[in-house]
Design an enzyme around this catalytic site. Structure first.
Site, PDB file in Angstrom:
ATOM      1  N   LYS A 205       0.838  -1.209   0.000  1.00 38.18           N
ATOM      2  CA  LYS A 205       0.000   0.000   0.000  1.00 38.18           C
ATOM      3  C   LYS A 205       0.875   1.262   0.000  1.00 38.18           C
ATOM      4  O   LYS A 205       0.695   2.166  -0.813  1.00 38.18           O
ATOM      5  CB  LYS A 205      -0.941  -0.015   1.213  1.00 38.18           C
ATOM      6  CG  LYS A 205      -1.724   1.247   1.408  1.00 38.18           C
ATOM      7  CD  LYS A 205      -2.674   1.529   0.241  1.00 38.18           C
ATOM      8  CE  LYS A 205      -3.227   2.939   0.297  1.00 38.18           C
ATOM      9  NZ  LYS A 205      -4.011   3.285  -0.879  1.00 38.18           N
ATOM     10  N   ALA A 253       1.104  17.326 -14.870  1.00 38.76           N
ATOM     11  CA  ALA A 253       1.759  18.356 -14.050  1.00 38.76           C
ATOM     12  C   ALA A 253       0.696  19.295 -13.502  1.00 38.76           C
ATOM     13  O   ALA A 253      -0.369  19.473 -14.089  1.00 38.76           O
ATOM     14  CB  ALA A 253       2.753  19.124 -14.910  1.00 38.76           C
ATOM     15  N   CYS A 261      -4.375  11.166   1.513  1.00 36.31           N
ATOM     16  CA  CYS A 261      -3.470  10.014   1.558  1.00 36.31           C
ATOM     17  C   CYS A 261      -2.061  10.233   1.034  1.00 36.31           C
ATOM     18  O   CYS A 261      -1.108   9.955   1.761  1.00 36.31           O
ATOM     19  CB  CYS A 261      -4.133   8.833   0.880  1.00 36.31           C
ATOM     20  SG  CYS A 261      -5.542   8.279   1.865  1.00 36.31           S
ATOM     21  N   LYS A 321      -9.048  17.496  -5.433  1.00 38.81           N
ATOM     22  CA  LYS A 321      -9.140  17.055  -6.825  1.00 38.81           C
ATOM     23  C   LYS A 321     -10.599  17.152  -7.233  1.00 38.81           C
ATOM     24  O   LYS A 321     -11.463  17.446  -6.382  1.00 38.81           O
ATOM     25  CB  LYS A 321      -8.609  15.635  -7.006  1.00 38.81           C
ATOM     26  CG  LYS A 321      -9.405  14.592  -6.227  1.00 38.81           C
ATOM     27  CD  LYS A 321      -8.836  13.215  -6.422  1.00 38.81           C
ATOM     28  CE  LYS A 321      -9.776  12.339  -7.190  1.00 38.81           C
ATOM     29  NZ  LYS A 321      -9.362  10.951  -7.271  1.00 38.81           N
TER      30      LYS A 321
END
Ligand code: NAD
Ligand code: UGA
Length: 438
Positions: A205, A253, A261, A321
């Protein structure tokens, strides 16, 4: 059909529990956050994750999914207990395991029959053994249990698709039978299952997240070099990606990686290495480049408009995001904070992350839409690549800005088009002097 208890119904636990219910299992989600459980029981989703609300509703109606704050109730019939609690960044970057400890203790105290305990939280190498020790020490009488590591690889925003169609499921345990029992749950997905030992699963992970973060920092470093040398990083990434050994993924980029995370996991892995006498120089560089990308936005702004004090700056996108309301370690939040510290007036819009952001950025004016953000600003900075930002009427935006400075932190616009519209445009690593001019 299996009986599954999911401990912690956050981004991972809620998706995991709901998807297992959708696969026909009986699932109970337990959380210590009463508000969250009350919301779920009233049909209110505590997070924004596309498609999840409908799936929760469908499975609750079908009687396969329920939520509680009571451990005894949640564990009553459980054959599997998935620990999905948070493992935030602790002191010096070490993972903070207090929630995992509390969950393991509660499970030990309330389970009265054999169970398989599955660690889904991202935990440092060796935590599986530590959880087994905690459970053993807290049991009121000896009851058989196994501990299996089953790290989660889902991405927010596409979490259901990632759960239902994983590239792989990793299962690690010292107890082969326990791992095989967990494998049964994933067999309906018909995707590869990697069986290994506990510590290796835990390391897979961290290594996966660190590798993805490394790709992002790599392309970001290349973007800075592109800006100085007059190359276009978007085309560089595309050209590189056709090489099968490289591939196109995670070479966009931008303003750097954020989220709950990558930042904490790279730090935690570096911490593990350091505390075992190693010098994790690549991981350190990955983090350093990532920090720099946020500062780079501020440097650019200052280069183009001078001191930001008393300037009106608009920010498009606050989530770390697109397609999520998660603002943990969001580059937009850091950028807004620095601008505020330097005396700028900051206004912002995000399709779903404004409520979360308003709590940590009370001085930022939250706007109704992108056009309101742009109205009268000295500069507009795009930080989150939401699709709706790609389709804005940019001529209208340009008209309403005081000065037409557009910093595109995610390269969502075509530089030549933006120049044609009269913007003073700057993408990330795009062409001559970083301005996008050719
Ligand atoms: P989160 O903060 O959204 O959710 C954690 C939940 O656990 C919260 O609702 C909290 O109230 C609950 N909780 C805390 N202590 C508890 C206890 N003792 N008993 C019951 N509930 C308890 O966290 P998350 O984003 O879902 O992440 C969970 C874990 O999964 C972390 O280790 C993270 O690194 C890992 N992970 C997250 C993602 C992601 O996309 N968010 C992806 C892969 C792995
Ligand atoms: C990431 C991983 O992709 C998941 O596999 C993992 O399970 C998860 O972390 C976790 O452990 O929590 P997530 O954080 O949801 O998932 O989002 P990503 O899509 O990976 O993006 C992470 C950050 O990197 C975002 O800020 C994104 O904008 C940035 N990014 C991503 C880039 O800057 N460039 C890219 O090319 C890709």
């Amino acid at each position: 059909m299996k009986n599954i208890c999911v401990v912690g119904v956050g981004y991972v636990g809620l998706v995991t529990g709901t998807c297992f219910a959708d696969l026909g299992n009986n699932v109970v989600g337990i959380d210590v956050n009463e508000d969250k459980i009350n919301d779920l029981n009233r049909g209110v989703m505590p997070i924004y994750e596309p498609g999840l609300g409908e799936m929760v509703e469908r499975n609750v109606k079908a009687g396969r999914l329920r939520f509680t704050t009571s451990y005894p109730e949640a564990l009553q019939d459980a054959e599997y207990v998935f620990i999905c609690v948070g493992t935030p960044e602790g002191v010096d970057g070490e993972a903070d395991l207090r929630y995992v400890r509390a969950a393991a203790e509660a499970v030990a105290q309330h389970v009265d029959h054999p169970v398989v305990i599955v660690n889904k939280s991202t935990v440092p190498v060796g935590t599986g053994d530590w959880v087994a020790d905690i459970v053993r020490s807290k049991q009121t009488k000896p009851i058989h249990f196994s501990v299996v590591s089953c790290p989660e690889f889902l991405r927010e925003g596409v979490a259901i698709a990632d759960f239902m169609n994983p590239d792989r499921t990793v299962l690690g345990s010292v107890d082969q039978k326990g791992a095989e029992a967990v494998a049964q749950l994933f067999l309906p997905l018909r995707r590869p299952i990697v069986m290994t030992d506990l510590r290796t699963a835990e390391m897979i992970k961290y290594a996966s997240n660190a590798f993805l973060a490394t790709r992002i920092s790599f392309i970001n470093e290349i973007s800075i070099i592109c800006e100085r040398l007059g190359a276009d990083v978007m085309e560089v990434a595309q050209g590189m990606g056709f090489d099968k050994r490289i591939g196109h993924h995670f070479l966009q980029a931008g303003v750097g990686y954020g989220g709950s995370c990558f930042p904490k996991d790279v730090k935690a892995l570096a911490y593990m290495a350091q505390t075992h006498g190693m010098h994790p120089q690549l991981l350190n560089a990955v983090m350093e480049i990532n920090d720099f990308m946020r500062k780079h936005v501020i440097f650019k702004l200052q280069d183009m408009i001078g001191e930001v004090k008393d300037k009106k700056i608009g920010i498009l996108g606050l989530a770390f995001k697109e397609n999520t309301d998660d603002i943990r370690e969001s580059p937009a939040i850091t950028i807004a904070q620095v601008l505020l510290e330097r005396g700028a007036h900051v206004r912002a819009f995000d399709p779903v992350a404004m409520d979360n952001s308003a709590r940590v950025l009370p001085q930022v004016k939250m706007c109704q839409n992108s056009y309101e953000v742009a109205d009268g600003v000295d500069a507009l900075v795009v930080v989150t690549p939401w699709n709706e930002f790609k389709q804005l009427d940019m001529a209208k935006i340009r008209q309403s800005m005081k000065t037409p400075l557009l910093i595109d932190g995610r390269n969502i616009y075509e530089p030549s088009l933006m120049h044609e519209l009269g913007f003073n445009y700057s993408g990330v690593g795009r062409g001559y002097n970083g301005t996008g001019n050719r």
